[in-house]
Design an enzyme around this catalytic site. Sequence first.
Site, PDB file in Angstrom:
ATOM      1  CE  LYS A   1      -1.796   6.902  -3.476  1.00  0.00           C
ATOM      2  NZ  LYS A   1      -2.294   5.999  -2.422  1.00  0.00           N
TER       3      LYS A   1
ATOM      4  CG  ASP B   1      -1.710   1.239   1.438  1.00  0.00           C
ATOM      5  OD1 ASP B   1      -1.633   2.140   0.574  1.00  0.00           O
ATOM      6  OD2 ASP B   1      -2.410   1.331   2.464  1.00  0.00           O
TER       7      ASP B   1
ATOM      8  CD  GLU C   1      -5.079   3.481  -2.396  1.00  0.00           C
ATOM      9  OE1 GLU C   1      -5.959   4.218  -1.903  1.00  0.00           O
ATOM     10  OE2 GLU C   1      -3.966   3.898  -2.756  1.00  0.00           O
TER      11      GLU C   1
ATOM     12  CG  ASP D   1      -9.138   4.953   1.929  1.00  0.00           C
ATOM     13  OD1 ASP D   1      -8.723   5.508   2.972  1.00  0.00           O
ATOM     14  OD2 ASP D   1      -8.380   4.413   1.103  1.00  0.00           O
TER      15      ASP D   1
HETATM   16  P1  ADP Z   1      -3.069   7.332   3.820  1.00  0.00           P
HETATM   17  O1  ADP Z   1      -3.933   6.271   3.221  1.00  0.00           O
HETATM   18  O2  ADP Z   1      -3.472   8.723   3.432  1.00  0.00           O
HETATM   19  O3  ADP Z   1      -1.626   7.072   3.588  1.00  0.00           O
HETATM   20  P2  ADP Z   1      -3.661   6.329   6.530  1.00  0.00           P
HETATM   21  O4  ADP Z   1      -4.778   5.455   6.157  1.00  0.00           O
HETATM   22  O5  ADP Z   1      -2.438   5.679   7.043  1.00  0.00           O
HETATM   23  O6  ADP Z   1      -3.281   7.360   5.398  1.00  0.00           O
HETATM   24  O7  ADP Z   1      -4.222   7.366   7.633  1.00  0.00           O
HETATM   25  C1  ADP Z   1      -3.414   8.279   8.288  1.00  0.00           C
HETATM   26  C2  ADP Z   1      -4.287   9.176   9.149  1.00  0.00           C
HETATM   27  O8  ADP Z   1      -4.963   8.372  10.115  1.00  0.00           O
HETATM   28  C3  ADP Z   1      -3.513  10.223   9.920  1.00  0.00           C
HETATM   29  O9  ADP Z   1      -4.191  11.469   9.806  1.00  0.00           O
HETATM   30  C4  ADP Z   1      -3.599   9.736  11.356  1.00  0.00           C
HETATM   31  O10 ADP Z   1      -3.578  10.808  12.293  1.00  0.00           O
HETATM   32  C5  ADP Z   1      -4.949   9.058  11.362  1.00  0.00           C
HETATM   33  N1  ADP Z   1      -5.107   8.079  12.440  1.00  0.00           N
HETATM   34  C6  ADP Z   1      -4.320   7.016  12.719  1.00  0.00           C
HETATM   35  N2  ADP Z   1      -4.777   6.367  13.804  1.00  0.00           N
HETATM   36  C7  ADP Z   1      -5.889   7.029  14.221  1.00  0.00           C
HETATM   37  C8  ADP Z   1      -6.813   6.866  15.303  1.00  0.00           C
HETATM   38  N3  ADP Z   1      -6.677   5.871  16.181  1.00  0.00           N
HETATM   39  N4  ADP Z   1      -7.842   7.744  15.419  1.00  0.00           N
HETATM   40  C9  ADP Z   1      -7.976   8.749  14.548  1.00  0.00           C
HETATM   41  N5  ADP Z   1      -7.145   8.975  13.515  1.00  0.00           N
HETATM   42  C10 ADP Z   1      -6.108   8.123  13.350  1.00  0.00           C
HETATM   43 MG    MG Z   2      -4.591   4.791   2.208  1.00  0.00          MG
END
Ligand code: ADP
Ligand code: MG
Length: 612
Positions: free
Chosen positions: A72, A11, A171, A193
């Site tokens: 990205k 991912d 995704e 998502d």
């Molecule tokens: P991406 O797909 O954009 O790379 P992610 O799916 O990894 O991102 O999400 C990252 C986001 O999730 C960040 O903003 C992070 O602060 C938030 N995040 C991670 N854990 C939690 C949680 N337990 N509660 C709320 N937000 C969260």
């Molecule tokens: Mg993602």
Amino acid sequence: MDPDKIIIGIDLGTTNSLAATVFDHGPEAIHTPNASPIIPSVLYRDDHVWVVGEQARRKRVEAPERTVFSVKRLMGRDAQELESDIPLLSYEVRAAQRGLVKVHIGEEAFTPQELSAEILREVKRNAEAALGFPIQRAVITVPAYFDDAQRQATRDAGRIAGLEVVRIINEPTAAAIAYGLDQGQKGTVAVYDLGGGTFDVSILQLTGQVFKVLATHGNTHLGGDDFDMAIAGELKRRLREAHPEADLTRPVVAPLLRKVAEAIKIELSRAPETPYSLDIPEIGLRHSDIFTVDTLNELIAPYVEETLQSCRQALAAAGKAVEEIDDVVMVGGSSRIPMVRTRVEALFGRRPNISINPDEVVAAGAGVQGHLLAGGRRDFVLLDVVPLSLGIETLGGTFSKLIIANTTIPAQATELFTTYVDNQTGVDLNVYQGEREFVADCRHLGRFKLKGVPPMPAGLPKVKVTFLVDANGILTVSAVEERSGQEARIEVIPSHGLTNEEIERIMDESVEHAVEDLNQRQIVEFRNTAEAVFRGIDTAWDTAEEILTPDHRVQIEAQVRVVKEAVQGSDPVALKSEMDKLGELTRPLADAIMSQGALTELKRFFQDHSQE
Ligand code: ADP
Ligand code: MG
């Protein structure tokens, strides 16, 4: 797992990236024992070398122009398409030849493909360190809305990183695969998502075993970062109010507020409120307070409402009514926020799938796809929840459940058992998995013996049995005789070899047989108790002769005969009522000798049933 054939799933996210593959016990993110599998998609350029991941993320404050995040967003886009994005980036992006853009750091310039390749290289390195062999091939995921140029750029990034990109998949499709939804018959799936900086919702339609994207909608500038900013704004407002003299424009302030804001947000995904403190020595400020989930919800409500509006639009574009959606899947770290989950649930009128870690689910699905492309079999189940109840066999072949189905892992449960025979020095423990009341109808997982229990009257030993399912779905069963400290344990992989279909069949059967099973189970239990009670009365008969009238003893003897007869029948209600009568008759006897521990079973029977 065959190192020559392995195809991992990656991912490659805007905020975070990670790899996953299918292990013997099922799909899981790849990581070394004490490290997180999640690698922030951030690069820092220092003295002509790249630092990638968490270390780079920390440089964002100190050296913003040398720290590259959100690569990205640049993939496969030209300067014109990026017009609105570029001003939001702290590093320099310039138009290059053939419609490309380049990121400029000092004298050097890099294409987005090269930068993404650095992230992929880090992911690959991490995975190789964890697995202990080199990786050549991968399935990489991209958003459903990525066009050809963006997909091509992703493929090129993989190639630059030294990976053969076997397939690029969407995704949302990966997330649906991770939940095994491609195995089902019914098949309209909504994938929601909400990540760090982007939101999208996709409506997928299963045709055969392939998902078609019917519609997708979203906002590439909406996500967890906005929530952090909103919380930081509120923190700043509170600071200003409490310390009007402090200079909040100093450069140290904003990044600190954002860091604390994210921590508050994450904590509020599992607690209704959280204390926080801000300590900024540079401006001589110290402040602490409480942040509640209600405040958070108020701050993020407009953003969440926008995502719901996107869902409605995606549904309309797909030509689907809410009732036609068979499954809703939650993806992205921000989908952990309770309010997001409840609002999505309310909109779709059904419980979303949340059992797989939302920041790992896309990688897990890509890992499954890679595993299948490598010729692997799909004979695993996802172990993020315990799919079937786990327990041990107790007297009479009954199944005593310690961990019930759908408990999320890791999970632990403990129960006390005892012996049924005097001077028993060993206890056989048979571990089963299933939903039925008798072990004969469940699946046998393993057997072990607790030896060396000192000889004691039946019912006296205290055998504490503990079931522990770790994060990998591995079950360890241990037993300790508490009086003597004797101990034994085994390790088993509970659902190994069970397919989703088998699990469904087992669940269906358990519903079908529920009533008859329960009746029979009660009979068996009463029968066991009755036998123990008879033994207890025998043992205590000397005392009975001392303290009970002859008439009373005759009544007990008569009632024992009645219970012996009832035990042959099949009516648990009748049996219980006769047992209760015997209980009443023997109560004075039990009271008299309770301290001696002889009538343990009798005693236990009264205790167990006294609340009924
Ligand atoms: P991406 O797909 O954009 O790379 P992610 O799916 O990894 O991102 O999400 C990252 C986001 O999730 C960040 O903003 C992070 O602060 C938030 N995040 C991670 N854990 C939690 C949680 N337990 N509660 C709320 N937000 C969260
Ligand atoms: Mg993602």
